[in-house]
Scaffold this motif. Sequence first.
Motif, short mmCIF file in Angstrom:
data_model
loop_
_atom_site.label_atom_id
_atom_site.label_comp_id
_atom_site.label_asym_id
_atom_site.label_seq_id
_atom_site.Cartn_x
_atom_site.Cartn_y
_atom_site.Cartn_z
N THR B 44 0.81 -1.20 0.05
CA THR B 44 -0.06 0.16 -0.25
C THR B 44 0.80 1.37 0.04
N GLN B 84 -6.93 0.38 -1.30
CA GLN B 84 -7.45 -1.09 -0.56
C GLN B 84 -9.09 -1.13 -0.02
N ASP B 160 -5.23 -1.42 -5.32
CA ASP B 160 -4.53 -2.11 -4.27
C ASP B 160 -5.49 -3.19 -3.52
N GLU B 161 -4.87 -4.47 -3.71
CA GLU B 161 -5.83 -5.53 -3.28
C GLU B 161 -7.17 -5.39 -3.60
MG LIG Z 1 -2.08 -2.80 2.13
#
Ligand SMILES: [Mg+2]
Lengths: 267, 326
Positions: B44, B84, B160-161
């Motif tokens: 991140t 995220q 992000d993810e």
């Molecule tokens: Mg992360």
Amino acid sequence: MNALQTAIADGVTITRRNALKIKRAPDQLGGAVILPIVFVLLFAYVFGSMIEMPGVSYREYMVPGVFVVAIVSGAQITGYTLTLDLRKGIFDRFRTLPMAPSAVLIGQTLCDVLMNLTSIVVMALVGLLVGWRIHTTPYEAVMGFLLLLFFSYAFSWVTATVALALRTPEVFNNVATVVSMPLMFLSNVFVDSSRLPGPLKAVAEWNPVSTIVQAARTLFGNTSPALPVSDAWPLRHAVEVSLLWSALILAVFVPLATRLYKKAVSR
Amino acid sequence: MPPAIMAEGLVKKYGHVTALDGMDLSVPEGTVFGLLGPNGAGKTTAVRILTTLLKPDAGRATVAGFDVVGDARRLRSHIGASGQYAAVDDHLTGAENLEMVGRLYHLGTKQSKERARELLERFDLVEAGSRPVQGYSGGMRRRLDLAGALVANPPVLFLDEPTTGLDPRARVGLWDVISELVAGGTTLLLTTQYMEEADRLADEIAVVDHGRVIARGTADELKDQVGGDRIELTVTNEADLETIRRALAPLAVGDTQTDATALQVTVPVAHGAASLTDALGMLAAERVTVRDVGLRRPTLDDVFLTLTGHEATARENATNAKEHSR
Ligand SMILES: [Mg+2]
Ligand SMILES: Nc1ncnc2c1ncn2[C@@H]1O[C@H](COP(=O)(O)OP(=O)(O)O)[C@@H](O)[C@H]1O
């Protein structure tokens, strides 16, 4: 578009977003409208029948004070909403967009002015019903309302600053309550500050809330020559000093809040 | 052609924690790059630096040719990012969320609306588009957030993810959406904790640990380093663990792991199901009681075990603390 146009357009977009949020979750609007109505009725009927003011009815005396109480509590919505938004990822999204960074705070504070305008209009109508009257020229009355809105706008930036420094909704709420209570009660909102004992009197007379209330009373004509005249400087020049307070608050807290916003979101 | 994303020696420290410890990246235009690592690896942080949300303490990076620090303002019109945590407004409808983003990209009212409609259609959110996001499922929120990142058709995209916290069906659905997206030539950097996800989506993968890239290559190259599939056997007697390890040694293409508490043996093998059949044949000759046997793909844990000698455990609890405070 140049930088200023961008900032204005983005500010409008964010204002609209916040207005939509209020529309969908009207609990805040409820708080900003219902609480002031309760205040006006409560003070008009409970205290209004007990407290005597020389030369002016207590109901008339008290309504401008209730206006100010309502906007001081209303401005806290700015701070509270900011702390809630900080928790979510929404500011990250905003910051990866080519938007003006100042738009977030400008949009938030402008939206609160709209809300405060609503609650002042409602309170004024309820006030008229229970016997509040404007005794001045329409020009002065409009000035009175504008002055209240200007102060509410400035005060929104104070709560924004506090919120961005504290960052959690719960902590913010606690601090806001602890700070705003004395601000509202150690003033001339409900009582004549010149009759308070020694040190309390000094605090109340220099409290900016007292100045705003005094200015509103003057501009709406809710005072009386029979009331004792305070010799405290801010109360003798209440309108001018109110404008000065609001301008001073903006000059200090706009840059401060902007700095804290940048810090809070770039962690 | 210069790389679409380039990073050199990125360092970011939070007090005593070094989130990024000299990270280098280079992503060619039009490719998908997977940043694979456990919780706390620095994924991140890297994405936040590349999307101008954070300034690095040292090192430099450019995205689409713009410096992420010096040219941040201009860079922002060339990237789309989905963090995220889905960055959508709960009280706004799906359409309103996207229109707002369009306006903030200065597309104009009419074009913002049009773009919102297009994206809702593309992400299968047409019906939900007029409802407040509050009632959306996790997968729908994620799709809306992804749509938000695409409003301005950015040439470089950061995710992000994107599938963390989604159920398997929603995950596969999102993979399809992402595959379609990059088929159009968008450069994509995505982070993930799942080997399978990186395998499925990324042209090239960098494995990160403690803020540094510890291995890079295509999914196949990495899997070769790690060894292929794993045969996992569970036994009833601890003594059998060693017997099995020795019996299956000819099949193993890497270190065989034995776990005495779980009573498990894990053998990396080269030929998947064929190896499993072989293994069962070999074990028939031994006097062992096998309670359970199965074949599985290498996981991130296997990659880490092989590459670092330690398991992919989340570092510190600062990450969790931060996630809670959001
Ligand atoms: Mg992360
Ligand atoms: N705002 C922050 N304050 C303090 N430490 C942080 C902060 N953000 C990240 N960290 C720490 O930096 C490291 C990397 O975090 P992060 O980039 O979020 O990893 P990942 O996304 O791979 O899970 C972790 O140890 C985390 O605790």
